[in-house]
Design a protein around this motif. Structure first.
Motif, PDB file in Angstrom:
ATOM      1  N   HIS A 203       0.898  -1.286   0.013  1.00 28.50           N
ATOM      2  CA  HIS A 203       0.006  -0.066  -0.042  1.00 28.50           C
ATOM      3  C   HIS A 203       0.630   0.676   0.267  1.00 28.50           C
ATOM      4  CE1 HIS A 203      -3.126   2.672   0.927  1.00 28.50           C
ATOM      5  NE2 HIS A 203      -2.723   3.334   1.786  1.00 28.50           N
ATOM      6  N   THR A 204       1.182   1.414   0.672  1.00 26.67           N
ATOM      7  CA  THR A 204       2.812   3.035   0.920  1.00 26.67           C
ATOM      8  C   THR A 204       2.869   2.977  -0.307  1.00 26.67           C
ATOM      9  OG1 THR A 204       3.359   2.463   3.104  1.00 26.67           O
ATOM     10  CG2 THR A 204       4.635   3.662   2.502  1.00 26.67           C
ATOM     11  N   VAL A 205       3.625   1.612  -1.162  1.00 21.61           N
ATOM     12  CA  VAL A 205       4.446   2.124  -2.083  1.00 21.61           C
ATOM     13  C   VAL A 205       3.362   2.478  -2.884  1.00 21.61           C
ATOM     14  CG1 VAL A 205       5.951   0.811  -4.176  1.00 21.61           C
ATOM     15  CG2 VAL A 205       6.468   0.282  -1.799  1.00 21.61           C
ATOM     16  N   THR A 206       2.273   1.721  -3.122  1.00 21.23           N
ATOM     17  CA  THR A 206       1.581   2.018  -4.445  1.00 21.23           C
ATOM     18  C   THR A 206       0.862   3.609  -4.057  1.00 21.23           C
ATOM     19  OG1 THR A 206       0.602  -0.585  -4.790  1.00 21.23           O
ATOM     20  CG2 THR A 206      -0.897   1.151  -4.853  1.00 21.23           C
ATOM     21  N   ALA A 207       0.422   4.124  -3.243  1.00 19.85           N
ATOM     22  CA  ALA A 207       0.152   5.261  -2.318  1.00 19.85           C
ATOM     23  C   ALA A 207       1.176   6.497  -3.355  1.00 19.85           C
ATOM     24  CB  ALA A 207       0.017   5.334  -1.379  1.00 19.85           C
ATOM     25  N   VAL A 208       2.662   6.023  -3.361  1.00 22.10           N
ATOM     26  CA  VAL A 208       3.474   7.394  -3.998  1.00 22.10           C
ATOM     27  C   VAL A 208       3.377   7.136  -4.884  1.00 22.10           C
ATOM     28  CG1 VAL A 208       6.180   7.397  -3.946  1.00 22.10           C
ATOM     29  CG2 VAL A 208       5.187   6.716  -1.709  1.00 22.10           C
ATOM     30  N   VAL A 209       2.812   5.839  -5.838  1.00 18.22           N
ATOM     31  CA  VAL A 209       3.607   6.003  -7.207  1.00 18.22           C
ATOM     32  C   VAL A 209       1.739   6.615  -7.612  1.00 18.22           C
ATOM     33  CG1 VAL A 209       2.899   4.363  -9.318  1.00 18.22           C
ATOM     34  CG2 VAL A 209       4.171   3.761  -7.353  1.00 18.22           C
TER      35      VAL A 209
ATOM     36  N   ILE B  52      16.620   5.410 -17.857  1.00 13.82           N
ATOM     37  CA  ILE B  52      15.295   4.740 -16.583  1.00 13.82           C
ATOM     38  C   ILE B  52      15.061   5.830 -15.636  1.00 13.82           C
ATOM     39  CG2 ILE B  52      15.889   2.922 -14.534  1.00 13.82           C
ATOM     40  CD1 ILE B  52      18.551   1.980 -15.860  1.00 13.82           C
ATOM     41  N   PHE B  53      16.058   6.445 -15.250  1.00 10.73           N
ATOM     42  CA  PHE B  53      15.507   7.520 -14.570  1.00 10.73           C
ATOM     43  C   PHE B  53      14.976   9.130 -15.414  1.00 10.73           C
ATOM     44  CE2 PHE B  53      18.300   4.586 -12.514  1.00 10.73           C
ATOM     45  CZ  PHE B  53      17.807   4.793 -11.497  1.00 10.73           C
ATOM     46  N   GLY B  54      13.946   9.217 -16.370  1.00 12.22           N
ATOM     47  CA  GLY B  54      13.988  10.347 -16.878  1.00 12.22           C
ATOM     48  C   GLY B  54      12.438  11.051 -16.468  1.00 12.22           C
ATOM     49  N   SER B  55      11.613   9.631 -16.372  1.00  8.80           N
ATOM     50  CA  SER B  55      10.329   9.809 -16.109  1.00  8.80           C
ATOM     51  C   SER B  55      10.523   9.861 -14.766  1.00  8.80           C
ATOM     52  CB  SER B  55       9.459   9.473 -16.267  1.00  8.80           C
ATOM     53  OG  SER B  55       8.442   8.890 -15.953  1.00  8.80           O
ATOM     54  N   GLY B  56       9.693  10.838 -14.031  1.00 16.21           N
ATOM     55  CA  GLY B  56       9.534  10.546 -12.253  1.00 16.21           C
ATOM     56  C   GLY B  56       8.404   9.673 -12.301  1.00 16.21           C
ATOM     57  N   ILE B  57       7.360   9.263 -12.565  1.00 17.50           N
ATOM     58  CA  ILE B  57       7.240   8.378 -12.238  1.00 17.50           C
ATOM     59  C   ILE B  57       7.783   6.858 -11.980  1.00 17.50           C
ATOM     60  CG2 ILE B  57       4.938   6.657 -12.444  1.00 17.50           C
ATOM     61  CD1 ILE B  57       4.030   9.306 -14.019  1.00 17.50           C
ATOM     62  N   THR B  58       8.754   6.889 -13.293  1.00 17.64           N
ATOM     63  CA  THR B  58       9.467   5.889 -12.660  1.00 17.64           C
ATOM     64  C   THR B  58      10.902   5.826 -11.464  1.00 17.64           C
ATOM     65  OG1 THR B  58       9.230   5.136 -15.333  1.00 17.64           O
ATOM     66  CG2 THR B  58      11.691   4.405 -14.238  1.00 17.64           C
ATOM     67  N   THR B  59      10.568   6.975 -11.667  1.00 15.79           N
ATOM     68  CA  THR B  59      12.046   7.135 -10.530  1.00 15.79           C
ATOM     69  C   THR B  59      11.666   7.296  -8.601  1.00 15.79           C
ATOM     70  OG1 THR B  59      13.395   8.522 -11.848  1.00 15.79           O
ATOM     71  CG2 THR B  59      14.067   8.789  -8.993  1.00 15.79           C
ATOM     72  N   GLY B  60      10.257   7.830  -9.282  1.00 12.55           N
ATOM     73  CA  GLY B  60       9.026   7.227  -7.325  1.00 12.55           C
ATOM     74  C   GLY B  60       9.539   6.063  -7.224  1.00 12.55           C
ATOM     75  N   ALA B  61       8.397   5.490  -8.330  1.00 10.71           N
ATOM     76  CA  ALA B  61       8.038   3.644  -7.875  1.00 10.71           C
ATOM     77  C   ALA B  61       9.308   3.477  -7.877  1.00 10.71           C
ATOM     78  CB  ALA B  61       7.400   3.183  -8.946  1.00 10.71           C
ATOM     79  N   ILE B  62      10.665   3.594  -8.257  1.00  9.35           N
ATOM     80  CA  ILE B  62      11.768   2.209  -8.087  1.00  9.35           C
ATOM     81  C   ILE B  62      12.251   2.499  -6.474  1.00  9.35           C
ATOM     82  CG2 ILE B  62      14.241   2.635  -8.546  1.00  9.35           C
ATOM     83  CD1 ILE B  62      13.390   2.510 -11.825  1.00  9.35           C
ATOM     84  N   VAL B  63      12.294   4.509  -6.375  1.00  8.55           N
ATOM     85  CA  VAL B  63      12.891   4.098  -5.197  1.00  8.55           C
ATOM     86  C   VAL B  63      12.042   3.854  -4.167  1.00  8.55           C
ATOM     87  CG1 VAL B  63      13.892   6.652  -4.199  1.00  8.55           C
ATOM     88  CG2 VAL B  63      14.100   6.463  -5.936  1.00  8.55           C
ATOM     89  N   ALA B  64      10.846   4.107  -4.340  1.00  9.09           N
ATOM     90  CA  ALA B  64      10.338   3.413  -3.264  1.00  9.09           C
ATOM     91  C   ALA B  64      10.070   1.710  -2.725  1.00  9.09           C
ATOM     92  CB  ALA B  64       8.465   4.053  -3.787  1.00  9.09           C
TER      93      ALA B  64
ATOM     94  N   VAL C  85      12.719   0.472  -3.718  1.00 16.32           N
ATOM     95  CA  VAL C  85      14.034  -0.280  -3.482  1.00 16.32           C
ATOM     96  C   VAL C  85      14.677   0.078  -1.705  1.00 16.32           C
ATOM     97  CG1 VAL C  85      16.416   0.799  -3.378  1.00 16.32           C
ATOM     98  CG2 VAL C  85      15.751  -0.208  -5.163  1.00 16.32           C
ATOM     99  N   LEU C  86      13.765   1.272  -1.388  1.00 20.03           N
ATOM    100  CA  LEU C  86      13.601   1.861   0.135  1.00 20.03           C
ATOM    101  C   LEU C  86      12.450   0.574   0.850  1.00 20.03           C
ATOM    102  CD1 LEU C  86      13.079   5.625   0.130  1.00 20.03           C
ATOM    103  CD2 LEU C  86      15.295   4.599   0.640  1.00 20.03           C
ATOM    104  N   ASN C  87      11.623   0.531   0.237  1.00 23.73           N
ATOM    105  CA  ASN C  87      10.737  -0.904   0.874  1.00 23.73           C
ATOM    106  C   ASN C  87      11.944  -1.904   0.989  1.00 23.73           C
ATOM    107  OD1 ASN C  87       8.122  -1.446   1.746  1.00 23.73           O
ATOM    108  ND2 ASN C  87       7.942  -3.237   0.504  1.00 23.73           N
ATOM    109  N   LEU C  88      12.112  -2.831   0.127  1.00 25.45           N
ATOM    110  CA  LEU C  88      13.381  -3.640   0.298  1.00 25.45           C
ATOM    111  C   LEU C  88      14.094  -3.552   1.179  1.00 25.45           C
ATOM    112  CD1 LEU C  88      12.916  -4.858  -3.684  1.00 25.45           C
ATOM    113  CD2 LEU C  88      11.553  -6.045  -1.374  1.00 25.45           C
ATOM    114  N   VAL C  89      14.837  -2.513   1.822  1.00 18.59           N
ATOM    115  CA  VAL C  89      16.540  -2.289   2.182  1.00 18.59           C
ATOM    116  C   VAL C  89      16.230  -1.581   3.583  1.00 18.59           C
ATOM    117  CG1 VAL C  89      17.280  -2.239   0.196  1.00 18.59           C
ATOM    118  CG2 VAL C  89      16.663   0.038   1.535  1.00 18.59           C
ATOM    119  N   LEU C  90      14.885  -1.241   3.268  1.00 20.37           N
ATOM    120  CA  LEU C  90      14.731  -0.917   5.305  1.00 20.37           C
ATOM    121  C   LEU C  90      14.080  -1.447   5.977  1.00 20.37           C
ATOM    122  CD1 LEU C  90      13.237   3.199   4.387  1.00 20.37           C
ATOM    123  CD2 LEU C  90      15.536   2.053   4.758  1.00 20.37           C
TER     124      LEU C  90
END
Length: 444
Positions: free
Chosen positions: A125-131, A397-409, A411-416
């Motif tokens: 849910h957290t990642v989906t909300a961000v995307v 890869i990171f030219g789109s804000g949507i993709t960048t936000g999704a990838i960062v969210a 990755v953070l959900n996986l590593v934190l």
């Protein structure tokens, strides 16, 4: 989603979706044609193929053909996610190289679709909300540029442009809030029609494109031929991988707008249609397609989620491809008119994302995920030149804000520590115990 409104109502609502999507669909072939300096007849052929291909794939996505198609109200269209790779390929190998690499790269999306149940688990849910929030934030600048008269226009920000956009915006708000039935549901198309009529009255509509457009044009599959350079296939395949992330986010937003649980199997059918559809449009002579996010805003604003309505939008798009004069007529709509309605539609997606964020558990970990991912997504959206000095693959890869936000969210959900996970489809189906379900049914 399975409602079938009366014919007149369906036509109005379908036209609404077409108006929201048409500009984006024709923009990609026009940009490619201008940058690659193609002859006018080739640009026209690209536009016609893009409209026809988008229409056919929209129908398949909404109605479904076997395992292909998500069977939700999705509008398909040519995607700017492929433009960077297409231009790079086009400079060296021309249009045949672009189409050949699009066809070969679509295999990535087709194969990737079968892993959507696993990919779905990366979007709790957290990642989906961000995307979903990032989709809204990325689309609003597009509406602002429309409202100001079009990016790069010498009249950008002129008072008359802002006045037209504000008039349409206020009109749409009033129709949605105070209208009833079809008036409220078709608020966007009614508001744009009134704005368009006003622009015509003041001589602000240019009909030159209609006079120059052909009345009828047959599709010409494989008209350009195809070549398959290895470097181009790699670049296009990377663009398809990025598009899978963006499309997943768009489907999540669509699930929110239509109150649909986005299970892995559903995502599989939708992404498979994107891949198969891109292969089909490549053969037809059009750039690759993907699911349009802006039409999710139409659904959020009007509350109309009928997939049969959007399937008719596909029919309209296909007709615009076969009868270029129809598409040329729609293109005459002044950009400020689009901007006034677009600002409202795209802001509705942002509002849906904010509502989802409000339901996220408030703790330090989730706060970090939301803050960092939205910040990184907005950085790329607001300052795209930020990546200009980095290698081309980073821009891809990171030219789109949507993709960048999704990838960062993700990755953070996986590593934190304290990772949040999404329940599997089987687990999700068991969320409501059978006795409780019977109790609710009895109460109903």
């Amino acid at each position: 989603m399975d409602d079938r409104p009366p014919l007149v109502t369906t036509v109005l609502l379908a036209a609404q979706h077409m108006l929201a999507a048409l500009g984006g669909i024709i923009a990609v072939p026009l940009v490619l044609g201008a940058v690659l300096k193609l002859p006018a007849d080739q640009i026209v052929a690209l536009v016609n193929a893009a409209l026809l291909g988008s229409g056919v794939v929209t129908i398949i996505q909404c109605k479904g053909v076997g395992p292909v198609g998500i069977r939700l109200p999705c509008v398909m269209g040519t995607s700017f996610g492929f433009v960077g790779a297409a231009i790079t390929i086009g400079f060296e190998h021309g249009v045949p190289g672009i189409l050949g690499c699009s066809l070969a790269g679509s295999v990535i999306m087709i194969v990737g679709s079968f892993f959507m149940p696993q990919i779905r688990k990366l979007f709790p849910h957290t990642v989906t909300a961000v995307v979903v929030t990032m989709i809204g934030l990325s689309l609003i600048p597009v509406a602002i540029d429309w409202a100001a008269g079009g990016k790069g226009s010498p009249a950008y920000g002129a008072p008359v442009n802002l006045g037209i956009a504000l008039f349409v915006l206020v009109l749409v708000i009033g129709l949605v809030q105070f209208g009833r039935g079809i008036i409220s549901a078709a608020a966007v198309v009614i508001g744009m029609s009134i704005g368009y009529a006003g622009c015509m009255a003041f001589g602000l509509v240019d009909f030159s494109s209609v006079r120059q457009a052909a009345v009828f044009a047959l599709p010409q599959p494989l008209h350009y031929g195809m070549t398959f350079p290895i470097s181009g296939i790699f670049a296009m395949s990377l663009a398809y991988v990025v598009t899978i992330v963006e499309t997943t986010g768009t489907f999540m937003a669509l699930g929110t707008a239509t109150n649909t649980k986005m299970r892995g199997k559903l995502l599989c059918r939708g992404v498979l249609c994107d891949g198969v559809g891109s292969a089909f449009t490549s053969i037809l002579g059009s750039p690759a397609v993907s699911t349009f996010a802006q039409n999710v805003g139409v659904i959020s604003l009007t509350g109309v989620a009928s997939r049969h309505v959007v399937a008719l939008t596909g029919v309209f798009l296909a007709l615009a491809g076969l009868f270029p004069v129809l598409g040329a007529l729609v293109v005459t709509i002044p950009q400020p008119v689009l901007g006034g309605a677009g600002l409202m539609m795209f802001a509705m997606i942002l509002a849906a994302g904010v509502q989802m964020l409000a339901k996220v558990e408030h703790n330090k970990r989730n706060g970090l995920i939301i803050a960092v991912s939205l910040g990184c997504g907005l950085a790329v959206t607001g300052r795209p030149e930020l990546l200009s000095k980095l290698p081309a693959i980073v821009n891809e890869i990171f030219g789109s804000g949507i993709t960048t936000g999704a990838i960062v969210a993700v990755v953070l959900n996986l590593v934190l520590p304290g990772r949040e996970t999404e329940a599997s489809d089987d687990e999700a189906e068991e969320e409501v115990p059978q006795p409780m379900l019977v109790k609710h049914l009895g109460a109903a």
